[in-house]
Design a protein around this motif. Structure first.
Motif: not given
Lengths: 411, 319
Positions: A260, A312, A315
């Motif tokens: 990721y 994130p 993600e």
């Protein structure tokens, strides 16, 4: 599945205390200036760095400051002068640094710090949780959380690389005692390897008298907003810079953090029905619980944000998309609302097509031990979470001892 | 302003190409600290890095995107100018040792690193940073410009506010004579840190002040200068009289001018026939209450005079 233990077979591992290992990693980054103050459980870092300087192994100016406030402040002066500057702290020390650290972000100074995470007073406690790091969430510092000592070392090196490219300070978090005082094998990169990955700092502006600049000017309303926006833009840029850095890191050091784009580390999450989300060293215990479930044929997995700032969000949207339940395990909370971590994960999923039910679990506060069976109970409890559950039901404090509470557990 | 004056072209007189403290800053008319900045930069020259604390001299000199500073300059926060300067100095020590080509200057000893703060930033909130910088022995000249209160926030009392002065946080009232403490002796505190060169100076004597800046910059290690710089707005006096008020503070002995080297007093600007302190108090708005209530006022003036006399005796101030 990308894990920190994919060692290059030729790399030698050493066993030493977490704080010593981090200090030796810092040595490989060859900072010009180190300025730090002792505080439990970080103290080992500052002690080891002092020792390395005293023995001539590390050629840095070591400033024996009077406080964390002035550790951060001297790093600001050094960084503005063009130096690579490092500090380390914990808990109350991080709070004392908070004022200058926010300005380090505003002035775009890439100071890197190791933060040995610890609870904040009161009551006084020296043990680990994430309250200190979360309290600095809005300052404009990059933040990473290590699962083990190897990552605590590597995140400092990645931190310098990325911080110096996007001109933001960085906090490399690693859990107090659990990682600072553990002895586990880790590869300590040497200076030669690191110099390939991390070239000397080359700042665009410094306090060079031959090219005088004014730094830290005062901004009126017509200019201030843009300076804040630039921090946001640098944070967004940091996502790609970090992704490139972890790839090059893998090529140089053989340790693969590229999953990721280096933002998340996952464990059996791809097909998981039930996902546990957590940051830091607790992930090691979660892996064991996931293994046990998988042995029983049950699809449980883990998602661990490695990077907390920049957050994130895309993600997480992807990694949590197909889960039937998400349990957020967190060692902090924002009184008056909920765990800041859980709140941010929920925020990340607001724009997602699929929104799995999320329940947060405040645990492991101030060093309270979290056992595999505690986590297994949480996984079972989270299975009952529904999108319709009330706000009160969306958060749990599974380790509470009602007998210590006035009036019992009546939340 | 008459239209005659407005029509005149002053452009020629506004060219200051060689100055390192440039005009156009936002200081008030008659600002004492602004004069101090001019003298500091004139004495230090261009091979200088200034670390300035938050305060009047910071906000009036650097409203983005403008700057009055012709030297390298950094401002960070209120209470850490000494530490920022210490960090700069440490960086230059590292460059000098590790990477001499890093800099265009020949070696770090050529660079003057000067921290500047007002009395509040230095003697109060920045005291820890100052103490640490001096105790660790950084090669930094710290200059405290003393206008005797927090002027940037609107005249609040500091530990340099003289006895009897009215500020917005030490108002005179039925139960108050104004500020009830005497000035904290920063020169002695600095000297007690083992600082090799400590001096006081007044903007009323630029030659003396600049000489002290130059002398300090020749000395390796920490240096501390306390420069007296009146504030017409905060003190309440005619802005044409800044230098006069500064000079009177010296002549009354309220602000003694002296040098300390390695902890010993090595020179004192002796005063022949010290003026009584009321001569200096009377033109200032912040002391006007002392002249309204005769009984209370006289007692306060007497108390201040006693403190001045005691210090004068300790320093051997009288000629």
């Amino acid at each position: 599945m990308a894990q920190a233990d994919q060692q290059n077979p030729s790399d030698e591992q050493e066993v030493m205390k977490g704080t010593s290992a981090v200090a030796k990693g810092v040595m490989a980054a060859d900072p010009d200036v180190v300025s730090a103050y002792p505080i439990t459980p970080q103290t080992g870092v500052v002690e080891k760095l002092s020792e390395l300087v005293a023995d001539g192994d590390l050629d840095s100016e070591f400033i024996k400051v009077d406080s964390e406030f002035n550790a951060a402040s001297t790093c600001i002066g050094a960084s503005a002068a063009g130096a690579r500057a490092f500090s380390a702290t914990s808990s109350q020390g991080l709070k004392l640094m908070s004022e200058p650290l926010f300005t380090a972000a505003g002035m775009r100074l890439p100071i890197v710090m190791a933060v040995a995470n610890r609870s904040l007073s009161a009551p006084l406690s020296i043990w680990a949780d994430h309250t200190d790091a979360f309290a600095e969430r809005d300052g404009g510092m990059l933040q990473f959380h290590a699962e083990d000592v190897q990552e605590a070392i590597d995140h400092v090196l990645l931190g310098f690389r990325v911080a110096e490219q996007v001109n933001l300070p960085a906090l490399s978090n690693f859990d107090g005692f659990i990682l600072t005082h553990v002895q586990e094998p880790a590869n300590i990169p040497d200076e030669e390897e690191v110099s390939e990955f991390l070239p000397p700092r080359d700042p665009e502006y410094t306090l060079d008298p031959s090219d005088p600049k004014t730094m830290g000017a005062y901004a009126r309303p017509e200019h201030w907003t843009e300076s804040r926006y630039e921090i946001q833009r640098a944070m967004m840029d940091a996502r790609e810079v970090w992704a490139d850095a972890v790839e090059e890191f893998r090529d140089v050091f053989g340790r693969d953090y590229t999953e990721y784009g280096g933002m998340l580390d996952t464990y059996y999450a791809d097909d998981a029905d039930h996902i546990v989300v957590a940051m830091g060293s607790i992930a090691g215990t979660i892996r064991n619980v996931v293994d046990a479930y998988r042995e029983d044929g049950e699809k449980v997995g883990m998602v661990r944000p490695r990077v907390f700032r920049p957050f994130p969000a895309p993600e997480l949207r992807d990694a949590l998309a197909d889960a039937e339940s998400v349990a957020v395990l967190t060692k902090e909370m924002s009184p008056g609302y909920e765990s800041a971590f859980a709140g941010e994960i929920k925020g990340a999923l607001y724009h997602a097509e699929s929104q799995p039910p999320i329940k947060s679990y405040v645990l492991g506060m101030a060093g309270r031990d979290v056992k595999p069976e505690d986590i297994a109970e949480i996984v079972e409890d989270a299975k009952t979470a529904t999108p319709q559950m009330g706000f009160k039901e969306s958060e749990s404090w599974p380790q509470l001892r009602p007998e210590l509470l006035e009036g019992g557990d009546d939340l | 302003m008459s239209s005659d004056l407005q029509d005149q072209d002053y452009t020629d007189q506004l060219e200051h190409e060689d100055e390192l403290w440039n005009p156009g800053h936002r200081a008030c008319a008659g600002c004492g600290p602004a004069l101090a900045m001019k003298y500091i930069t004139e004495a230090a020259g261009e091979n200088t890095i200034v670390a300035n604390a938050t305060g009047c001299m910071e906000v009036i000199s650097t409203p983005y995107p403008e700057s009055s500073w012709g030297t390298s300059y950094i401002h960070n926060i209120f209470e850490n100018a000494a530490s920022v300067a210490a960090g700069v100095e440490a960086a230059y020590q590292a460059f000098d040792r590790r990477d001499p080509d890093h800099l265009d200057v020949q070696d770090e000893d050529d660079v003057n690193i000067i921290a500047i703060g007002g009395d509040g930033a230095t003697a109060d909130i920045g005291f820890r940073a100052l103490s640490g910088m001096m105790e660790r022995g950084h090669d930094v000249l710290y200059i405290m410009y003393d206008n005797e209160a927090y002027m940037n926030t609107g005249v609040q009392r500091s530990s340099q506010t003289p006895f009897g002065a009215e500020t917005t946080t030490s108002p005179a009232g039925k139960e108050s004579i104004g500020n009830d403490t005497n000035k904290k002796d920063m020169a002695s505190i600095a000297a007690d840190h083992g600082v090799p060169y400590v001096a006081t100076a007044s903007i009323s004597n630029p030659h003396d002040f600049k000489q002290k800046v130059e002398k300090a910059l020749e000395i390796d290690g920490p240096k501390f200068l306390h420069v007296y710089a009146p504030c017409p707005v905060g003190w309440g006096f005619d802005s044409a009289k800044t230098v006069e008020l500064a000079e009177m503070a010296v002549k009354t002995g309220l602000f003694p001018v002296f040098e300390m080297e390695d902890g010993e007093i090595t020179s004192v600007n002796k005063i022949r026939d010290r003026e009584p302190i009321d001569e200096w108090l009377e033109p200032q708005g912040r002391f006007k209450h002392l002249f309204k209530d005769e009984e209370k006022g006289e007692a306060a003036i007497e108390e201040l005079q006693e403190w001045i006399d005691k210090r004068a005796e300790d320093l051997g101030l009288d000629a």
